[in-house]
Design a protein around this motif. Structure first.
Motif, PDB file in Angstrom:
ATOM      1  N   ALA A   1       0.493  12.071   8.752  1.00 50.33           N
ATOM      2  CA  ALA A   1      -0.859  11.685   8.343  1.00 50.33           C
ATOM      3  C   ALA A   1      -1.891  12.814   8.466  1.00 50.33           C
ATOM      4  O   ALA A   1      -2.861  12.848   7.715  1.00 50.33           O
ATOM      5  N   ASP A   2      -1.704  13.748   9.399  1.00 51.87           N
ATOM      6  CA  ASP A   2      -2.689  14.811   9.577  1.00 51.87           C
ATOM      7  C   ASP A   2      -2.451  16.014   8.668  1.00 51.87           C
ATOM      8  O   ASP A   2      -3.282  16.916   8.611  1.00 51.87           O
TER       9      ASP A   2
ATOM     10  N   TYR B   1       0.841  -1.195   0.000  1.00 54.65           N
ATOM     11  CA  TYR B   1       0.000   0.000   0.000  1.00 54.65           C
ATOM     12  C   TYR B   1       0.881   1.252   0.000  1.00 54.65           C
ATOM     13  O   TYR B   1       1.896   1.281   0.698  1.00 54.65           O
TER      14      TYR B   1
ATOM     15  N   THR C   1     -11.344   9.075   7.106  1.00 53.61           N
ATOM     16  CA  THR C   1     -11.239   7.910   8.019  1.00 53.61           C
ATOM     17  C   THR C   1     -11.367   6.595   7.253  1.00 53.61           C
ATOM     18  O   THR C   1     -11.895   5.626   7.788  1.00 53.61           O
ATOM     19  N   GLY C   2     -10.898   6.576   6.031  1.00 53.61           N
ATOM     20  CA  GLY C   2     -10.936   5.345   5.232  1.00 53.61           C
ATOM     21  C   GLY C   2     -12.082   5.332   4.231  1.00 53.61           C
ATOM     22  O   GLY C   2     -12.044   4.627   3.236  1.00 53.61           O
ATOM     23  N   LYS C   3     -13.098   6.123   4.494  1.00 54.71           N
ATOM     24  CA  LYS C   3     -14.253   6.169   3.600  1.00 54.71           C
ATOM     25  C   LYS C   3     -13.877   6.949   2.342  1.00 54.71           C
ATOM     26  O   LYS C   3     -13.136   7.922   2.409  1.00 54.71           O
TER      27      LYS C   3
ATOM     28  N   ALA D   1      -7.206   0.867  -1.549  1.00 51.52           N
ATOM     29  CA  ALA D   1      -7.632   0.313  -0.258  1.00 51.52           C
ATOM     30  C   ALA D   1      -7.892   1.477   0.682  1.00 51.52           C
ATOM     31  O   ALA D   1      -7.294   2.546   0.536  1.00 51.52           O
ATOM     32  N   PRO D   2      -8.804   1.284   1.627  1.00 52.86           N
ATOM     33  CA  PRO D   2      -9.099   2.387   2.551  1.00 52.86           C
ATOM     34  C   PRO D   2      -7.870   2.817   3.349  1.00 52.86           C
ATOM     35  O   PRO D   2      -7.027   1.980   3.688  1.00 52.86           O
ATOM     36  N   TYR D   3      -7.775   4.097   3.600  1.00 57.97           N
ATOM     37  CA  TYR D   3      -6.700   4.629   4.441  1.00 57.97           C
ATOM     38  C   TYR D   3      -7.388   5.159   5.691  1.00 57.97           C
ATOM     39  O   TYR D   3      -7.768   6.322   5.764  1.00 57.97           O
ATOM     40  N   HIS D   4      -7.564   4.271   6.649  1.00 66.20           N
ATOM     41  CA  HIS D   4      -8.335   4.627   7.840  1.00 66.20           C
ATOM     42  C   HIS D   4      -7.725   5.764   8.640  1.00 66.20           C
ATOM     43  O   HIS D   4      -8.407   6.397   9.435  1.00 66.20           O
ATOM     44  N   ARG D   5      -6.452   5.996   8.423  1.00 61.84           N
ATOM     45  CA  ARG D   5      -5.759   7.017   9.216  1.00 61.84           C
ATOM     46  C   ARG D   5      -6.020   8.426   8.659  1.00 61.84           C
ATOM     47  O   ARG D   5      -5.614   9.408   9.256  1.00 61.84           O
ATOM     48  N   SER D   6      -6.709   8.526   7.532  1.00 55.01           N
ATOM     49  CA  SER D   6      -6.996   9.852   6.977  1.00 55.01           C
ATOM     50  C   SER D   6      -7.858  10.658   7.947  1.00 55.01           C
ATOM     51  O   SER D   6      -8.942  10.213   8.324  1.00 55.01           O
ATOM     52  N   PRO D   7      -7.397  11.840   8.355  1.00 56.61           N
ATOM     53  CA  PRO D   7      -8.167  12.637   9.299  1.00 56.61           C
ATOM     54  C   PRO D   7      -9.474  13.147   8.691  1.00 56.61           C
ATOM     55  O   PRO D   7     -10.362  13.597   9.397  1.00 56.61           O
TER      56      PRO D   7
END
Ligand code: SF4
Ligand code: SF4
Ligand code: SF4
Lengths: 420, 400
Positions: free
Chosen positions: B392-393, B5, B41-43, B32-38
């Protein structure tokens, strides 16, 4: 020689592996790869920070120790990735560490011939639940009053979500809050909603089920509890022991008891959460109306379908213009009804369709609520065996006759439990 | 087989959701979802979900002059004839989809070397800045939304569901739409396309503790939204259709599509950086006739389009999955863009093309060096740290 049902304490012999509780899982994976039992390991690796978990296919055994054993913010589902991007492991042998929902997803895809389980070694990891990364960060800032970036370790233990962090003076601190406390608030903190309802805590569908529950006495904190769940698992364990990759001993009787108690307590909590969450949906007409209202947020992006381990049809009914007007947003409620009718019997409550829905529709809650009812009626429990789903056995002519005889238009009995 | 990824930022709208590109054996095979996206959140919405296909099938393999493939040297020489023009005869248009770093290099080239009379982006709309962060939308008590923004910007729109859950109300103004369905109250434009915001709406906004007005820079009611926000003392969330519209605006590019469409006096020479990912409208199609009158049309693009068909010189450029740098989302959050793939042979990044065109006058050793220069020269970026952008933020331009 070990056999299905055997239980051990196991720990690594390698000084490169710094497993928290014995490092046996890492050793099993490394051993399987180094000895060509598999071609690759599909592991979870830490991405941007402690809160970010990503999948990576590892082919070099030396890389295995760098993969994370478990990240409680790792909410991803590996099985669908194997189906979509690795040709269902049809031409590649892999070992995969799996949580309960991953293991169930592997079974559901395997029974639909989308994954070849003969080529997969599943190393089960006990799972008390996972927390979505951003929820975890918000919760740590709000409830723990700690800067999420200062946290270097998180764990779920003894009913608490625990963090280790450095305070403003650089001193090491440790703070835990009871999970039910976190989850009862209105903010939606704590584990994902589907994890709260989960009852697959020790994934015995896997070849080996591993975890730290029940490691007691002098091995406490230094070994992994391993339950052998299949012949494949036994072969891997034996081979790893023979090669001195891991050492094993018999578990303490007291440890067995503790493990049993932890699991029972978790299952009880899961049941309690099901009752609470499903009750929130109301019953009968009220439930249907709630579902219609919330699904009217849908933008038809199909993320729920793309990520569901049950959905694999090349031609999805929801994409057929004669069933669903493809240009209307939100799509007709039929979009969701089709999904319910096609997969509710097999929903394993992995939560992906909810967690990844851009419009925050509680899809998994809806689907799981139906699965639980269907299980009561037909006795089919998805995700645990290779038994085919209910719909595979339905004879259309018989079903129509039965439906006709009930005098109602409900395909199943009154799922919503409403008074007639 | 290989599978890994690479976290990056969505190349579509100005919401700026993070996503993981799935790399397998040298190609992007999926998302693939990136859940860490502020933010997400992956959506992801349908566009983000298909970002792997953002790079179309018609990659330009070699530079062309007069429609015929040639080598870089000849093509660059030909392109440099742009220098024969200046002032109002010369226009440079960039794409608000390119990274901040690419756009900064292009801006310097347009200003310092070409001294072009027009420097803009080929998008319509206005330049405006909101003063609320995306996640603060959840805490608003009233949101007045224009122009179906919840559907056009799904992962911005979904924050309003959290707001509703917290007891906040969605008010909507515009045509019947998805957002209208989600709203607690709405003012729908009449059959003649006229919209009047009710006094009741204005009063609700005025009395609210934490009201916010949400609109898009290209929205039909952008101006009305702006006025309403001002008169009711509400905060604003100003949404950009393109992933780096805000960034391009901060660097100084002016949305010029409407002006170009309206004008009779088309500049004689043009340099256009085009980037139209799949699923987006080909904005150049309707400009075709106008642009074919241009004496020297130099186009930098990764994909063949109606624009490259009529260009005198085409320079092939790396695509979004092959470029590193940053995008600035609508809230002013600068987020990392990763090069998930190495560019195919013979393709250069926008910054490399500028370096060549400028005879190395505008040339940097790496992305960090360009960013340092942006920080030094673009006021909005003065407090943004490159290190923070890598995280990430991301990092915010100007503190609200
Ligand atoms: S319906 Fe949702 S919760 Fe159930 S298996 Fe599919 S993605 Fe998982
Ligand atoms: S993920 Fe959500 S918005 Fe997308 S199609 Fe499924 S229910 Fe609709
Ligand atoms: S909302 Fe915008 S940034 Fe997010 S996935 Fe959709 S197009 Fe991409």
């Amino acid at each position: 020689m070990s056999a299905k049902g055997d239980m051990f304490y196991a720990w690594t012999t390698s000084s490169d592996i710094k497993g928290e509780c014995g490092g046996a899982v890492t050793s099993f994976l490394q051993h399987a790869l180094a000895n060509k039992m598999v071609d690759a390991v599909l592991a979870v690796r830490r991405g941007a920070d402690l809160y970010d978990a990503k999948l990576e296919l590892i082919t070099d055994p030396a890389e295995i120790p760098k993969a994370a054993g478990s990240l409680h913010c790792g909410t991803l589902l590996s099985a669908k990735m194997v189906k979509k991007y690795m040709n269902g492991a049809n031409d590649l042998k892999i070992a995969v560490p799996v949580k309960g929902c991953d293991a169930m997803a592997f079974y559901e895809l395997a029974k639909r011939t989308q994954i070849n389980l003969d080529n997969v070694i599943l190393i089960g990891l006990n799972c008390g639940g996972t927390v979505s990364p951003i929820t975890a960060r918000d919760m740590i800032a709000d409830k723990y009053e700690v800067d999420p970036d200062s946290v270097f370790k998180e764990e779920i233990d003894k009913g608490q979500f625990i963090i280790d962090y450095n305070d403003a003076d650089g001193k090491h601190q440790h703070k835990g809050i009871a999970i039910d406390k976190l989850e009862e608030g209105p903010e939606g903190y704590g584990r994902r909603m589907n994890c709260q309802r989960c009852k697959c805590k020790i994934p015995r569908q896997a070849d080996l089920a591993c975890g730290n529950w029940g490691v007691f006495g002098e091995k406490s904190g230094k070994a992994t509890f391993v339950e052998v769940c299949s012949e494949k698992g036994a072969a891997l364990l034996d081979s790893a022991v023979k090669a001195h990759a891991v050492e094993v001993c018999a578990p303490e009787p007291k440890g067995l008891e503790i493990r049993g108690k932890v699991e029972t307590a978790m299952l009880k909590l899961g049941e309690k959460n099901r009752t609470r969450q499903f009750a929130g949906l109301g019953e009968g007409r009220e439930r249907l109306q709630k579902m219609m209202k919330l699904t009217s947020r849908c933008i038809g992006c199909r993320a729920c379908i793309e990520n569901c381990p049950i959905c694999y049809c090349v031609e999805c009914s929801t994409a057929k213009p004669h069933l669903i007007d493809q240009n209307r947003v939100p799509p007709d409620f039929m979009f969701h009804l089709i999904r319910f009718a096609h997969i509710a019997d097999s929903c394993i409550n992995c939560g992906q369709c909810q967690e990844l829905c851009p419009m925050d529709i509680p899809n998994a809650l809806f689907m799981h609520a139906q699965q639980v009812e269907l299980e009561k009626m037909f006795g089919h429990k998805p995700g645990y065996t290779m038994e085919l789903p209910v719909l595979a056995f339905a004879e259309e002519a018989n079903e129509r006759a039965r439906l006709h005889a009930t005098g109602s238009d409900m395909i199943y009995e009154n799922v919503f439990g409403e008074e007639k | 087989m290989q599978l890994k990824y690479v976290a990056t930022t969505c190349p579509f709208c100005g919401t700026g959701c993070g996503l993981n590109l799935i790399i397998s054996d040298g190609g992007v095979v999926g998302v693939a979802p990136y859940h860490r996206s502020p933010i997400g959140t992956g959506k992801l919405c349908m566009r983000g979900l298909h970002a792997a296909k953002a790079v179309g099938k018609y990659r330009i393999e070699a530079p062309t002059v007069g429609g015929l493939p040639t080598d870089w040297k000849k093509a660059l020489t030909e392109a440099l004839k742009l220098k024969n023009y200046s002032g109002e005869d010369l226009a440079v248009y960039t794409s608000s989809r390119l990274t901040n770093e690419a756009n900064y290099c292009i801006m310097r080239f347009a200003k310092e070397i070409l001294k072009a009379g027009t420097i803009g982006t080929l998008i319509s709309g206005r330049v405006a800045r909101g003063n609320v962060r995306i996640n603060d939308l959840k805490k608003a008590d009233v949101a007045l939304v224009f122009d179906d923004c919840m559907k056009r910007f799904p992962l911005t729109g979904n924050k309003l569901f959290y707001m509703q859950q917290n007891g906040g109300k969605i008010l909507y103004c515009g045509e019947e739409s998805y957002t209208a369905i989600q709203a607690d109250a709405k003012c729908i434009e009449d059959a003649d396309g006229k919209l009047v915001i009710s006094d009741e709406f204005k009063n609700i906004l005025k009395e609210a503790k934490n009201p916010v007005v949400i609109y898009s820079t290209t929205g039909k009611y952008a101006e009305l939204a702006e006025e309403t926000a001002k008169s009711c003392n509400a905060k604003t969330a100003v949404l950009y259709d393109t992933n780096n519209g805000r960034g391009a605006a901060e660097i100084g590019f002016i949305p010029s599509l409407d002006t170009l469409k309206a004008t009779e006096k088309v500049p004689k020479a043009m340099l256009i950086f085009a980037e139209t990912p799949m699923f987006m409208d080909d904005i150049y199609e309707e400009l075709g006739e106008k642009l074919s009158k241009v004496e020297l049309l130099v186009v930098v693009a990764s994909n063949a389009s109606s624009l490259t068909d009529i260009a005198n010189v085409v320079l092939p450029v790396t695509s979004f999955a092959e470029s590193e740098g940053s995008y600035t989302n609508w809230e002013g959050r600068v987020q990392k863009v990763s090069a998930a793939l190495t560019a195919p042979e013979g393709q250069k990044s926008p910054c490399e093309i500028i370096a060549e065109l400028s005879g190395k006058a505008i040339s940097y050793k790496d992305t960090a060096a360009i960013f340092a220069d942006i920080k030094a020269n673009i006021p909005a970026f003065k407090d943004v740290s490159y290190e923070q952008v890598q995280k990430a933020d991301g990092a915010f331009i100007e503190v609200i």
